[in-house]
Design a protein around this motif. Structure first.
Motif, short mmCIF file in Angstrom:
data_model
loop_
_atom_site.label_atom_id
_atom_site.label_comp_id
_atom_site.label_asym_id
_atom_site.label_seq_id
_atom_site.Cartn_x
_atom_site.Cartn_y
_atom_site.Cartn_z
N GLN A 189 -7.66 0.48 -0.17
CA GLN A 189 -7.89 -0.76 0.57
C GLN A 189 -9.08 -0.61 1.52
N ASP B 73 -5.95 -1.26 -4.70
CA ASP B 73 -5.39 -1.92 -3.52
C ASP B 73 -6.42 -2.92 -3.01
N SER C 68 0.84 -1.21 0.00
CA SER C 68 0.00 0.00 0.00
C SER C 68 0.87 1.25 0.00
MG LIG Z 1 -2.13 -2.62 2.22
#
Ligand SMILES: [Mg+2]
Ligand SMILES: Nc1ncnc2c1ncn2[C@@H]1O[C@H](COP(=O)(O)OP(=O)(O)OP(=O)(O)O)[C@@H](O)[C@H]1O
Lengths: 352, 237
Positions: free
Chosen positions: B109, B183, B64
């Motif tokens: 995410q 993500d 990330s």
């Molecule tokens: Mg991550």
């Protein structure tokens, strides 16, 4: 500014209103306290000014201790407008069983010049204060009825004067402006006290000439002129403010008290506002990051959130100010008769 | 409303063969209370137009973080990041925002939807900020593509994790971007819906020649990508 930003701000604003009710409440309470303090004292003041003339019993009055006005003074006062001479004295009241000191007020047929006198149980056909069967009519207070244990129609003696209870006095418009509010009181005619010799030299009384001015004169000028004509020992002029002297002082106190409360509320409200603002922005960090990642510039973000903060501020202040401004009305509704601070003075009634 | 074409910046250096994303010996060191933490230790990555790259690797390895750097949401400690052919180092926040506008998008995410806006507005707002005239139309279409046309008026709080994720996908794809950072875009989705969302992502790379950088733990999804790279303790290989 892009219209899109306004639309985005509005949509997010509408969506967050419920979440920010605490913030709104903070703003509302702050603004409310300040507005309420201001408007309540203000309406008290207006109410007092409105009522002050009624409490005095006229536009102005002239008082003399232990004598009535001489011909010259009476002529001058009569020239100012409509005049109602009154006199106030202490006297011993005597019923069949009880003897007690009471306040006695003598009035003429022009009384009251302002406001309304409410009596109960009077013969509607006759003048309650007139002489009947050798006895002068007296309109007496409830406390008089109680303490002397008399009823309407009963004979009484007021000093050397033979009288009878003609009616019950419920209210005099200028009662609060007089002293001894709860003292048993008898209202009689000027004619009665005169013929009983109670206004003769040497008697203890105070005479008051209530005046409704025929011209709207500046009171300062009038006072100077009156002193000029009638001299230092002549009748002393009283103004509406004098009748509510104590009340004014009470109001000043109330005002400072409410101001302190207002400042405290402002501080509390300010703290609440700043806390709620940072809470608001903190809860938006994720949203702000997302908006930025999708191409929103710093200026775009500032615009979007500034619009919302201003919207919340305006809404909160509006709620507070509305509440604050309506407080006197609400108080009047709740407290009713005893809180008549916004009323205009009642229509002026005169006995013909 | 500004014309999008005029707002887009095409540096003279950018040609058809210019990589869309380029990371050159990128390092990221963060200062935690216990001392400096090396998160990325010299990452190199080049992604061209139409290319799809899957990044896999254990949790906490820096996937990330790398995406944030590549998208210009964070700045590297050292090394160079180029996005759409443009070196990001000299750009300020607004310059970065302007560069990304309508061309580079993210699927976070944790979604990062605006909680106070409906699904439709979440997708429409970035389009409006980017100056798309047909924002309504595009937003509706994108939500239809992720099979959420029946959830337009729902707020994030009223939606399941998978539904929120699909709104995030719709938001990222609505403007037909040139670069998509995704993500874990299927992390909360069942196999069937996950495959459908993956189709949308690979479609945009195939049809619009977008560069797709995809982080995933799902090996089936990773294997659909043209390249699969592994992140291990801040090193990409
Ligand atoms: Mg991550
Ligand atoms: N602000 C920060 N301060 C200190 N350490 C951080 C910070 N942000 C991330 N990290 C650390 O950087 C490392 C990489 O984090 P990152 O989120 O990039 O991992 P990831 O590969 O995406 O993991 P996952 O698969 O769980 O999403 C982690 O060890 C994390 O604890």
């Amino acid at each position: 500014m892009k219209p899109a930003l306004l639309r985005i701000a509005w949509r997010e604003f509408a969506g967050s209103l419920m979440r920010f009710r605490i913030y709104l409440a903070c703003l509302g309470v702050g603004a409310f306290a300040i507005a309420a303090a201001g408007s309540t004292t203000q309406s008290f003041r207006e109410g007092v000014t409105d009522q002050a003339r009624i409490l005095l019993g006229g536009d102005v009055s002239f008082t003399l201790a232990r004598r009535t006005a001489n011909a010259e003074e009476a002529a001058y006062i009569a020239g100012l407008g409509e005049v109602s001479p009154t006199a106030m004295m202490r006297t011993m009241a005597q019923s069949t069983a009880i003897r007690k000191q009471v306040d006695m007020r003598a009035v003429d047929s022009a009384f009251p010049l302002l406001g309304e006198m409410v009596v109960e149980g009077a013969d509607p056909q006759a003048d309650a204060l007139a002489q009947r069967d050798g006895r002068w009519g007296a309109v007496v207070s409830q406390s008089f009825l109680d303490e002397l244990d008399v009823e309407i129609g009963d004979p009484i003696a007021l000093g050397t004067m033979n009288a009878y209870v003609a009616a019950k006095l419920v209210s005099e418009p200028d009662r609060l402006g007089q002293s001894g509010v709860f003292q048993p009181t008898a209202l009689v005619s000027m004619e009665a006290v005169q013929s009983a010799g109670l206004l003769d030299p040497g008697q203890l009384f105070r005479s008051t000439y209530l005046v409704r001015l025929s011209e709207d004169l500046p009171l300062d000028e009038l006072e100077d002129a009156a002193r000029e004509v009638m001299g230092e020992d002549g009748p002393r002029m009283r103004r509406p403010e004098d009748a509510v002297d104590g009340l004014q002082r009470l109001l000043d106190l109330l005002n400072s008290f409410l101001s302190v409360v207002g400042v405290a509320a402002l501080v509390a409200g300010g703290l609440g506002i700043s806390q709620a603002t940072s809470a608001f922005l903190e809860s938006r960090i994720g949203s702000i990051a997302a908006l930025k990642s999708f191409g929103a510039s710093g200026a775009d973000i500032r615009t979007i959130y500034l619009i919302q903060l201003m919207g919340l501020a305006v809404l909160g202040a509006a709620i507070g100010v509305t509440l604050g401004a309506t407080t006197p009305v609400i108080l009047e509704l709740v407290a009713g008769e005893s809180f008549r601070c916004r009323r205009r003075p009642p229509s002026i009634l005169r006995r013909s | 409303m500004p014309d999008l074409a005029n707002e887009r910046q095409f540096p003279p250096s950018e040609t058809n063969s210019t990589p869309k994303v380029q990371l050159d010996d990128v390092q990221l060191t963060l200062n935690a209370s216990s001392g400096p933490v090396e998160i990325l230790r010299g990452v190199n990555l080049t992604v061209a137009s139409g290319e799809t790259v899957a990044i896999v690797g254990p949790s906490g390895s820096g996937k990330s973080s790398m995406i944030s750097l590549a998208a210009g949401l964070e700045r590297p400690t050292s090394g160079q990041v180029r996005l759409l052919g443009q070196d990001l180092a000299p750009l300020n926040e607004d310059g970065l925002a302007r560069l990304r506008r309508g061309r580079v998008t993210m699927i976070f995410q944790s979604f990062h939807l605006l909680p106070t806006m409906s699904a439709f507005d979440n997708v429409r707002a970035p389009l409006e900020i980017s100056g798309f005239e047909d924002a309504d139309e595009l937003a509706r279409q994108a939500l239809d593509d992720v099979r959420l046309s029946h959830r337009l008026d729902h707020f994030p709080g009223q939606m399941s994790g998978g539904e929120q994720q699909r709104v995030a996908v719709a938001r990222a794809l609505a403007c037909s971007p040139e670069v998509v950072f995704a993500d874990e875009p299927t992390g909360n989705l069942d196999t069937e819906t996950g495959a459908h969302v993956a189709d949308l992502l690979f479609d945009i790379a195939a049809k619009r020649r977008a560069a797709l950088i995809l982080v995933t733990h799902d090996s089936d999804l990773a294997n659909r990508a043209g390249r699969v790279l592994t992140m291990q303790k801040g090193v990409l290989s």
